[in-house]
Design a protein around this motif. Structure first.
Motif, PDB file in Angstrom:
ATOM      1  N   ASN A  66       8.931   6.851  13.243  1.00 41.34           N
ATOM      2  CA  ASN A  66       7.517   6.734  12.892  1.00 41.34           C
ATOM      3  C   ASN A  66       7.054   8.061  12.309  1.00 41.34           C
ATOM      4  N   ILE A  67       6.262   7.999  11.259  1.00 42.04           N
ATOM      5  CA  ILE A  67       5.812   9.194  10.555  1.00 42.04           C
ATOM      6  C   ILE A  67       4.319   9.386  10.767  1.00 42.04           C
ATOM      7  N   ILE A  68       3.902  10.631  10.981  1.00 42.96           N
ATOM      8  CA  ILE A  68       2.486  10.961  11.037  1.00 42.96           C
ATOM      9  C   ILE A  68       2.167  11.819   9.813  1.00 42.96           C
ATOM     10  N   LEU A  69       1.154  11.373   9.070  1.00 46.62           N
ATOM     11  CA  LEU A  69       0.647  12.120   7.920  1.00 46.62           C
ATOM     12  C   LEU A  69      -0.757  12.601   8.240  1.00 46.62           C
ATOM     13  N   GLN A  70      -1.077  13.810   7.837  1.00 47.19           N
ATOM     14  CA  GLN A  70      -2.448  14.290   7.991  1.00 47.19           C
ATOM     15  C   GLN A  70      -3.088  14.374   6.617  1.00 47.19           C
ATOM     16  N   ASP A  71      -4.407  14.330   6.579  1.00 45.49           N
ATOM     17  CA  ASP A  71      -5.178  14.337   5.330  1.00 45.49           C
ATOM     18  C   ASP A  71      -4.691  13.235   4.396  1.00 45.49           C
ATOM     19  N   ALA A  72      -4.433  12.066   4.959  1.00 44.04           N
ATOM     20  CA  ALA A  72      -3.854  10.957   4.202  1.00 44.04           C
ATOM     21  C   ALA A  72      -4.912  10.204   3.397  1.00 44.04           C
TER      22      ALA A  72
ATOM     23  N   ARG B  20       0.838  -1.203   0.000  1.00 45.80           N
ATOM     24  CA  ARG B  20       0.000   0.000   0.000  1.00 45.80           C
ATOM     25  C   ARG B  20       0.873   1.254   0.000  1.00 45.80           C
ATOM     26  N   PHE B  21       0.262   2.361  -0.447  1.00 47.60           N
ATOM     27  CA  PHE B  21       0.906   3.665  -0.415  1.00 47.60           C
ATOM     28  C   PHE B  21      -0.016   4.639   0.291  1.00 47.60           C
ATOM     29  N   PHE B  22       0.602   5.589   0.985  1.00 49.99           N
ATOM     30  CA  PHE B  22      -0.158   6.630   1.653  1.00 49.99           C
ATOM     31  C   PHE B  22       0.362   7.977   1.177  1.00 49.99           C
ATOM     32  N   LEU B  23      -0.550   8.826   0.748  1.00 46.96           N
ATOM     33  CA  LEU B  23      -0.202  10.175   0.309  1.00 46.96           C
ATOM     34  C   LEU B  23      -0.865  11.144   1.268  1.00 46.96           C
ATOM     35  N   GLY B  24      -0.060  11.998   1.871  1.00 45.85           N
ATOM     36  CA  GLY B  24      -0.609  12.952   2.820  1.00 45.85           C
ATOM     37  C   GLY B  24       0.378  14.062   3.101  1.00 45.85           C
TER      38      GLY B  24
ATOM     39  N   GLY C  12      -7.445  10.360   6.763  1.00 46.63           N
ATOM     40  CA  GLY C  12      -7.268  11.460   7.701  1.00 46.63           C
ATOM     41  C   GLY C  12      -5.880  11.430   8.313  1.00 46.63           C
ATOM     42  N   LEU C  13      -5.792  11.462   9.648  1.00 38.11           N
ATOM     43  CA  LEU C  13      -4.520  11.469  10.369  1.00 38.11           C
ATOM     44  C   LEU C  13      -4.084  10.032  10.648  1.00 38.11           C
ATOM     45  N   ILE C  14      -2.862   9.662  10.200  1.00 37.43           N
ATOM     46  CA  ILE C  14      -2.394   8.291  10.401  1.00 37.43           C
ATOM     47  C   ILE C  14      -0.946   8.286  10.875  1.00 37.43           C
ATOM     48  N   LEU C  15      -0.578   7.224  11.565  1.00 32.20           N
ATOM     49  CA  LEU C  15       0.799   6.982  11.978  1.00 32.20           C
ATOM     50  C   LEU C  15       1.315   5.791  11.184  1.00 32.20           C
ATOM     51  N   ILE C  16       2.478   5.959  10.564  1.00 30.64           N
ATOM     52  CA  ILE C  16       3.108   4.877   9.816  1.00 30.64           C
ATOM     53  C   ILE C  16       4.353   4.454  10.577  1.00 30.64           C
ATOM     54  N   PRO C  17       4.355   3.246  11.134  1.00 29.01           N
ATOM     55  CA  PRO C  17       5.521   2.777  11.894  1.00 29.01           C
ATOM     56  C   PRO C  17       6.744   2.634  10.991  1.00 29.01           C
ATOM     57  N   SER C  18       7.904   2.942  11.536  1.00 27.79           N
ATOM     58  CA  SER C  18       9.141   2.854  10.748  1.00 27.79           C
ATOM     59  C   SER C  18       9.404   1.423  10.284  1.00 27.79           C
ATOM     60  N   SER C  19       8.951   0.437  11.056  1.00 30.70           N
ATOM     61  CA  SER C  19       9.178  -0.959  10.684  1.00 30.70           C
ATOM     62  C   SER C  19       8.406  -1.363   9.427  1.00 30.70           C
ATOM     63  N   CYS C  20       7.332  -0.667   9.113  1.00 34.59           N
ATOM     64  CA  CYS C  20       6.516  -0.971   7.931  1.00 34.59           C
ATOM     65  C   CYS C  20       6.944  -0.180   6.705  1.00 34.59           C
TER      66      CYS C  20
END
Length: 118
Positions: free
Chosen positions: A60-66, A46-50, A86-94
């Motif tokens: 760990n990265i937090i994206l808003q409006d993802a 998967r990909f997340f754009l935010g 919306g607001l998500i956290l992407i763990p560095s391990s993923c």
């Protein structure tokens, strides 16, 4: 910014010893990336754009409006399905890839961080 450069940079930010010795340099570069569009790929495809909102010491990265993008089929090429998160956290391990929307000057500046590390 290339994936390799950003990954090197983010792994350095996540490394506590490196972060403590060069914290002002890294913090100033992260501040320049705040509120930029970021595309993050994760290990399951998967990909997340935010909008890049923050990063912690662990990377760990937090994206808003993802928005999440994923393939609807296993075979290539397949159409992409999307959903607003919306607001998500992407763990560095993923995290597998990262791309940030920035100018050429900023890309060169971030590349120099990787060269100084070596």
């Amino acid at each position: 910014m290339s994936t390799k450069e950003l990954e090197t940079y983010l792994s350095d930010v996540g490394s506590s010893n490196q972060f403590e010795t060069n914290s002002s340099k890294y913090v100033s570069h992260v501040k320049k990336l705040l509120y930029r569009r970021m595309l993050v790929g994760i290990s399951d495809g998967r990909f997340f754009l935010g909008t890049f909102y923050c990063i912690d010491k662990q990377g760990n990265i937090i994206l808003q409006d993802a928005v999440e993008y994923r393939s609807t089929r296993r075979s290539a090429p397949s159409p992409m399905e999307q959903r607003v998160l919306g607001l998500i956290l992407i763990p560095s391990s993923c995290r597998k890839t990262c791309h940030v929307d920035c100018s050429i000057d900023e890309q060169l500046s971030l590349m120099s961080l990787g060269e100084q590390k070596s």
